[in-house]
Design a protein around this motif. Structure first.
Motif, PDB file in Angstrom:
ATOM      1  N   VAL A  24       1.048  -1.254  -0.060  1.00  0.00           N
ATOM      2  CA  VAL A  24      -0.024   0.038  -0.139  1.00  0.00           C
ATOM      3  C   VAL A  24       1.006   1.214   0.167  1.00  0.00           C
ATOM      4  O   VAL A  24       1.557   1.308   0.813  1.00  0.00           O
ATOM      5  CB  VAL A  24      -0.939   0.007   1.189  1.00  0.00           C
ATOM      6  N   ARG A  25       0.882   1.957  -0.960  1.00  0.00           N
ATOM      7  CA  ARG A  25       1.763   3.033  -1.189  1.00  0.00           C
ATOM      8  C   ARG A  25       3.124   2.877  -0.704  1.00  0.00           C
ATOM      9  O   ARG A  25       3.806   3.329  -0.180  1.00  0.00           O
ATOM     10  CB  ARG A  25       1.357   4.302  -0.433  1.00  0.00           C
ATOM     11  N   ASP A  26       3.609   1.606  -1.580  1.00  0.00           N
ATOM     12  CA  ASP A  26       5.058   1.411  -1.808  1.00  0.00           C
ATOM     13  C   ASP A  26       5.472   0.588  -0.376  1.00  0.00           C
ATOM     14  O   ASP A  26       6.513   0.465  -0.110  1.00  0.00           O
ATOM     15  CB  ASP A  26       6.035   2.507  -1.828  1.00  0.00           C
ATOM     16  N   THR A  27       4.535   0.361   0.470  1.00  0.00           N
ATOM     17  CA  THR A  27       4.907  -0.208   1.867  1.00  0.00           C
ATOM     18  C   THR A  27       4.248  -1.631   1.916  1.00  0.00           C
ATOM     19  O   THR A  27       3.041  -1.702   1.639  1.00  0.00           O
ATOM     20  CB  THR A  27       4.627   0.394   3.078  1.00  0.00           C
ATOM     21  N   LYS A  28       4.780  -2.609   2.572  1.00  0.00           N
ATOM     22  CA  LYS A  28       4.159  -3.844   2.436  1.00  0.00           C
ATOM     23  C   LYS A  28       2.766  -3.678   3.442  1.00  0.00           C
ATOM     24  O   LYS A  28       2.832  -3.112   4.579  1.00  0.00           O
ATOM     25  CB  LYS A  28       5.180  -4.882   3.400  1.00  0.00           C
ATOM     26  N   MET A  29       1.796  -4.296   3.178  1.00  0.00           N
ATOM     27  CA  MET A  29       0.559  -4.425   3.791  1.00  0.00           C
ATOM     28  C   MET A  29       1.103  -5.110   5.215  1.00  0.00           C
ATOM     29  O   MET A  29       1.050  -6.511   4.766  1.00  0.00           O
ATOM     30  CB  MET A  29      -0.458  -4.944   3.114  1.00  0.00           C
ATOM     31  N   SER A  30       0.588  -4.869   6.217  1.00  0.00           N
ATOM     32  CA  SER A  30       0.948  -5.759   7.272  1.00  0.00           C
ATOM     33  C   SER A  30       0.219  -5.411   8.518  1.00  0.00           C
ATOM     34  O   SER A  30       0.141  -4.264   8.751  1.00  0.00           O
ATOM     35  CB  SER A  30       2.389  -5.899   7.684  1.00  0.00           C
ATOM     36  N   LYS A  31       0.004  -6.376   9.487  1.00  0.00           N
ATOM     37  CA  LYS A  31      -0.924  -5.894  10.618  1.00  0.00           C
ATOM     38  C   LYS A  31       0.014  -5.148  11.520  1.00  0.00           C
ATOM     39  O   LYS A  31      -0.568  -4.203  12.084  1.00  0.00           O
ATOM     40  CB  LYS A  31      -1.382  -7.229  11.204  1.00  0.00           C
ATOM     41  N   SER A  32       1.271  -5.569  11.629  1.00  0.00           N
ATOM     42  CA  SER A  32       2.018  -4.266  12.522  1.00  0.00           C
ATOM     43  C   SER A  32       2.267  -2.823  11.995  1.00  0.00           C
ATOM     44  O   SER A  32       2.412  -2.309  12.801  1.00  0.00           O
ATOM     45  CB  SER A  32       3.531  -5.346  12.829  1.00  0.00           C
ATOM     46  N   SER A  77       0.806  -3.233  -6.289  1.00  0.00           N
ATOM     47  CA  SER A  77       0.204  -2.405  -5.285  1.00  0.00           C
ATOM     48  C   SER A  77      -1.163  -2.375  -5.251  1.00  0.00           C
ATOM     49  O   SER A  77      -1.975  -2.910  -6.352  1.00  0.00           O
ATOM     50  CB  SER A  77       0.526  -1.011  -5.906  1.00  0.00           C
ATOM     51  N   PHE A  78      -1.860  -2.258  -4.000  1.00  0.00           N
ATOM     52  CA  PHE A  78      -3.203  -2.484  -3.934  1.00  0.00           C
ATOM     53  C   PHE A  78      -3.784  -1.147  -3.657  1.00  0.00           C
ATOM     54  O   PHE A  78      -3.202  -0.155  -3.023  1.00  0.00           O
ATOM     55  CB  PHE A  78      -3.770  -3.061  -2.698  1.00  0.00           C
ATOM     56  N   SER A  79      -4.835  -0.655  -4.602  1.00  0.00           N
ATOM     57  CA  SER A  79      -5.535   0.270  -4.514  1.00  0.00           C
ATOM     58  C   SER A  79      -6.934   0.378  -5.141  1.00  0.00           C
ATOM     59  O   SER A  79      -7.133  -0.613  -5.683  1.00  0.00           O
ATOM     60  CB  SER A  79      -4.980   1.678  -5.046  1.00  0.00           C
ATOM     61  N   GLU A  80      -7.954   0.899  -4.545  1.00  0.00           N
ATOM     62  CA  GLU A  80      -9.376   0.740  -4.888  1.00  0.00           C
ATOM     63  C   GLU A  80      -9.198   1.350  -6.340  1.00  0.00           C
ATOM     64  O   GLU A  80     -10.167   0.657  -7.113  1.00  0.00           O
ATOM     65  CB  GLU A  80     -10.279   1.456  -3.968  1.00  0.00           C
ATOM     66  N   LYS A 105     -16.258   7.206  -7.143  1.00  0.00           N
ATOM     67  CA  LYS A 105     -17.016   6.751  -5.913  1.00  0.00           C
ATOM     68  C   LYS A 105     -16.186   6.012  -4.979  1.00  0.00           C
ATOM     69  O   LYS A 105     -16.360   5.643  -3.919  1.00  0.00           O
ATOM     70  CB  LYS A 105     -18.143   5.901  -6.226  1.00  0.00           C
ATOM     71  N   THR A 106     -14.846   5.920  -5.457  1.00  0.00           N
ATOM     72  CA  THR A 106     -13.916   5.215  -4.426  1.00  0.00           C
ATOM     73  C   THR A 106     -13.344   6.332  -3.615  1.00  0.00           C
ATOM     74  O   THR A 106     -13.248   7.483  -3.744  1.00  0.00           O
ATOM     75  CB  THR A 106     -12.794   4.458  -5.466  1.00  0.00           C
ATOM     76  N   GLU A 107     -13.085   5.765  -2.343  1.00  0.00           N
ATOM     77  CA  GLU A 107     -12.407   6.508  -1.401  1.00  0.00           C
ATOM     78  C   GLU A 107     -11.249   7.422  -1.743  1.00  0.00           C
ATOM     79  O   GLU A 107     -11.071   8.647  -1.629  1.00  0.00           O
ATOM     80  CB  GLU A 107     -11.899   5.741  -0.343  1.00  0.00           C
ATOM     81  N   GLU A 108     -10.057   6.638  -2.529  1.00  0.00           N
ATOM     82  CA  GLU A 108      -8.987   7.480  -2.890  1.00  0.00           C
ATOM     83  C   GLU A 108      -9.064   8.521  -3.851  1.00  0.00           C
ATOM     84  O   GLU A 108      -8.311   9.314  -3.799  1.00  0.00           O
ATOM     85  CB  GLU A 108      -7.976   6.547  -3.375  1.00  0.00           C
ATOM     86  N   SER A 109     -10.126   8.362  -4.850  1.00  0.00           N
ATOM     87  CA  SER A 109     -10.285   9.166  -5.863  1.00  0.00           C
ATOM     88  C   SER A 109     -11.176  10.354  -5.385  1.00  0.00           C
ATOM     89  O   SER A 109     -11.359  11.375  -6.176  1.00  0.00           O
ATOM     90  CB  SER A 109     -10.719   8.578  -6.958  1.00  0.00           C
ATOM     91  N   ARG A 110     -11.902  10.463  -4.044  1.00  0.00           N
ATOM     92  CA  ARG A 110     -12.743  11.349  -3.855  1.00  0.00           C
ATOM     93  C   ARG A 110     -11.864  12.387  -3.124  1.00  0.00           C
ATOM     94  O   ARG A 110     -10.847  12.222  -2.380  1.00  0.00           O
ATOM     95  CB  ARG A 110     -13.580  10.914  -2.681  1.00  0.00           C
ATOM     96  N   PRO A 111     -11.976  13.770  -3.742  1.00  0.00           N
ATOM     97  CA  PRO A 111     -11.090  14.863  -3.279  1.00  0.00           C
ATOM     98  C   PRO A 111     -11.262  15.097  -1.961  1.00  0.00           C
ATOM     99  O   PRO A 111     -12.597  15.101  -1.183  1.00  0.00           O
ATOM    100  CB  PRO A 111     -11.734  15.955  -4.022  1.00  0.00           C
ATOM    101  N   ALA A 112     -10.197  15.302  -1.256  1.00  0.00           N
ATOM    102  CA  ALA A 112     -10.460  15.502   0.279  1.00  0.00           C
ATOM    103  C   ALA A 112     -11.216  16.901   0.662  1.00  0.00           C
ATOM    104  O   ALA A 112     -10.929  17.881  -0.152  1.00  0.00           O
ATOM    105  CB  ALA A 112      -8.945  15.646   1.038  1.00  0.00           C
ATOM    106  N   LYS A 113     -12.021  16.719   1.561  1.00  0.00           N
ATOM    107  CA  LYS A 113     -12.800  18.095   1.869  1.00  0.00           C
ATOM    108  C   LYS A 113     -11.890  19.131   2.405  1.00  0.00           C
ATOM    109  O   LYS A 113     -11.111  18.914   3.220  1.00  0.00           O
ATOM    110  CB  LYS A 113     -13.920  17.705   2.784  1.00  0.00           C
ATOM    111  N   ALA A 114     -12.001  20.216   1.795  1.00  0.00           N
ATOM    112  CA  ALA A 114     -11.249  21.401   2.327  1.00  0.00           C
ATOM    113  C   ALA A 114     -11.740  21.929   3.708  1.00  0.00           C
ATOM    114  O   ALA A 114     -13.090  22.175   3.696  1.00  0.00           O
ATOM    115  CB  ALA A 114     -11.384  22.758   1.248  1.00  0.00           C
TER     116      ALA A 114
END
Ligand code: ME8
Length: 526
Positions: A292-300, A334-337, A513-522
């Motif tokens: 996820v964004r270049d870092t291993k997805m991990s529980k820790s 890489s995982f992304s929605e 409709k995906t989380e990542e592509s939704r513009p962050a609310k100003a």
């Protein structure tokens, strides 16, 4: 009858399952379904790894006993798999009485043969990995996996004479090029074996430090090292030494793991088997990490994706398809929605969904929803038939070699060619011209190729494949399909079969409709 035995790692129950675990388990399920369609007698094992320091620490944090804790999390893993379309034959837990007995029997056997000895050892112990590291293995004094400083521990312990088998293992890997695959991991293991003398493996923990484990049969003051215990699950599940399943499925086993646990599977496990007088497994299949964004997805690291939430949003078939198509087995992905939605829209909605929806509605319009008979084939028809044959052969060859992404790509070459074929053959014009025989042939060629695509998709997307085949008036009985022969057989779809009037299995999903592509609310804005 050929046999096929597939395993996933048994997962630690110190945290709940995430997309990384889902990937390996879905790959195992897909492979087992694929081998079923090749007519093999198959067995699929998964489960949970429940001993060791990590679990004790997690239980303490949760304020319950280790047993209560492992019962709870193990159930979460077991309950998740059916939601992901995973059909395993056995779910093993290392706290099962049969497993414990088997571990003790293996320990006793190796001890009796002289390959376990008592000695003193000092080493850098990483609690995250549950293993000792040598000075050489540390990166700037830190554990290479967890980037934390390991604790230096010196104590008396039991050791497995792993070093004795170094030469044998090296030669075995050289003689069996497919033993560890893909190649890069085989080279990595040969690199370890060539880089100097292999150390013996510390296989015990004193009870003064850890009691949550399997007691050594030859010393009541010690429990077994969690990795030595865990690896044995692959044979304890089959009832080693004399269980019926053991005779049936060992050593024809394929293990599936990610690269984080390459060394225990590629070095500890084959040498343990050798010492216990057992044949090595067939193949170790090693995949990369979901990042996820270049870092291993991990529980820790706390950056995990919950597979259930993805299924709720996008459906099981799209999720399974994405995982197998996006990751080139062996490399990281890489995982992304956004990436998931892009694949869903391009491959499933545009290519596959569109193909089914247009051809089925044309069949309804021109032939009342009944599969027409095929007339003489033109050059164009023969070309698509040849392309279909090649796509199917490539798919089977690549899937068998765990190259899922390439296998799906080759099937999609057919799907896209079919969309072009229908554009070019223009059934709507043939209909207007009243050329019923030619129209019938074009529709038959399309429908038969679509049936073939849907059958081949069953290992990856069993749910969607079943629906698509149902729309073509077909049911799939895995026991009767011979996937390897499909390419050579044309005409499985009988003329006169009633098909569905329309299909809309994969509606497009809007990227916004995906989380990542939704513009962050100003902030501050209403
Ligand atoms: O290692 N990407 O258990 P574990 C891809 N109990 N796969 C991933 C992943 C990621 N980011 N994260 C986890 C253990 N996995 C031991 C195994 S076997 C005898 C004992 C998957 O819970 C992948 O299959 O840490 C990896 O090898 C496994 O989860 C590690 O699971």
């Amino acid at each position: 009858m050929d046999r096929f035995y597939i395993t996933t790692p048994i997962y630690y129950v110190n945290a709940k399952p995430h997309l990384g675990h889902a990937y390996t388990t879905i790959v195992a399920d897909s492979l087992r379904r694929f081998h079923r369609l090749l007519g093999k007698d198959t067995y699929f094992l998964t489960g949970t790894d429940e001993h060791g320091d990590k679990i004790v620490q997690a239980a303490e944090k949760a304020g319950c006993s280790p047993q209560e804790f492992v019962d709870g999390v193990s159930t979460q893993f077991r309950d998740l798999w059916p939601h992901l379309g995973v059909e395993y034959d056995q779910f093993i837990r290392t706290t099962d009485a049969e497993h414990k007995k088997c571990v003790q029997d293996v320990l006793q056997k190796v001890y009796d043969s002289g390959d376990i000895y008592f000695g003193e050892y000092g080493g850098h112990y990483c609690y995250g990995c549950e293993r000792f590291y040598t000075e050489k293995e540390l990166e700037n004094g830190l554990c290479p996996q967890h980037q934390v400083k390991p604790e230096y521990i010196s104590e008396k312990n039991y050791f497995f004479r792993m070093s004795k088998y170094q030469g044998w293992l090296r030669q075995y890997i050289l003689d069996n090029p497919d033993f560890i695959r893909p190649e890069r991991y085989r080279s990595e293991v040969l690199g370890i074996l060539d880089s100097g003398a292999l150390e013996d493996l510390c296989i015990s923990r004193p009870k003064s430090r850890l009691t949550w484990g399997i007691e050594l049969p030859f010393d009541k003051d010690y429990v077994c090292y969690v990795w030595f215990d865990a690896l044995i699950n692959y044979i304890s599940a089959l009832g080693w030494p004399d269980g019926e399943k053991f005779g049936r499925f060992w050593p024809g086993v394929q293990h599936l793991v990610a690269k984080d646990i390459l060394k225990p599977h590629a070095v500890f496990w084959p040498t343990m088997l050798k010492a216990a007088g057992l044949e090595p497994y067939n193949n170790l299949n090693v995949h990369g990490y979901w990042l996820v964004r270049d870092t291993k997805m991990s529980k820790s690291l706390g950056n995990v994706v919950d597979p259930l939430s993805m299924i709720d949003k996008y459906g099981l078939s799209a999720f399974r398809y994405f995982l197998l198509r996006e990751m080139h087995f062996g490399s990281d992905a890489s995982f992304s929605e956004d990436a998931l939605v892009a694949r869903l829209n391009a491959d499933l909605a545009n290519d596959l969904g569109n193909l089914f929806s247009r051809v089925l509605s044309m069949t309804a319009k021109y032939f009342g929803g009944v599969v027409p008979a095929q007339g003489p084939l033109t050059e164009e028809d023969e070309a698509i038939r040849t392309l279909a044959e090649e796509a199917q052969r490539n798919y089977v060859r690549l899937f068998e070699r765990v190259r899922f992404s390439n296998a799906l790509e080759s099937l999609w070459e057919l799907v896209r060619a079919l969309n072009r074929y229908v554009d070019h053959a223009a059934p709507w014009t043939l209909f207007k011209q009243g050329d019923t025989e030619r129209l019938g042939t074009v529709m038959y060629v399309m429908l038969e190729c679509m049936r073939k695509v849907a059958v081949h998709l069953w290992p990856v997307m069993p749910e969607a494949s079943t629906v698509l085949l149902g729309q073509l008036g077909q049911t799939l009985d895995p026991a009767t399909v011979q996937l390897a022969d499909e390419a050579d057989h044309w005409g499985g779809l009988a003329a006169g079969t009633t098909v569905a009037a329309s299909s809309n299995l994969f509606p497009r999903v809007e990227l916004e409709k995906t989380e990542e592509s939704r513009p962050a609310k100003a902030e501050g804005k209403k």
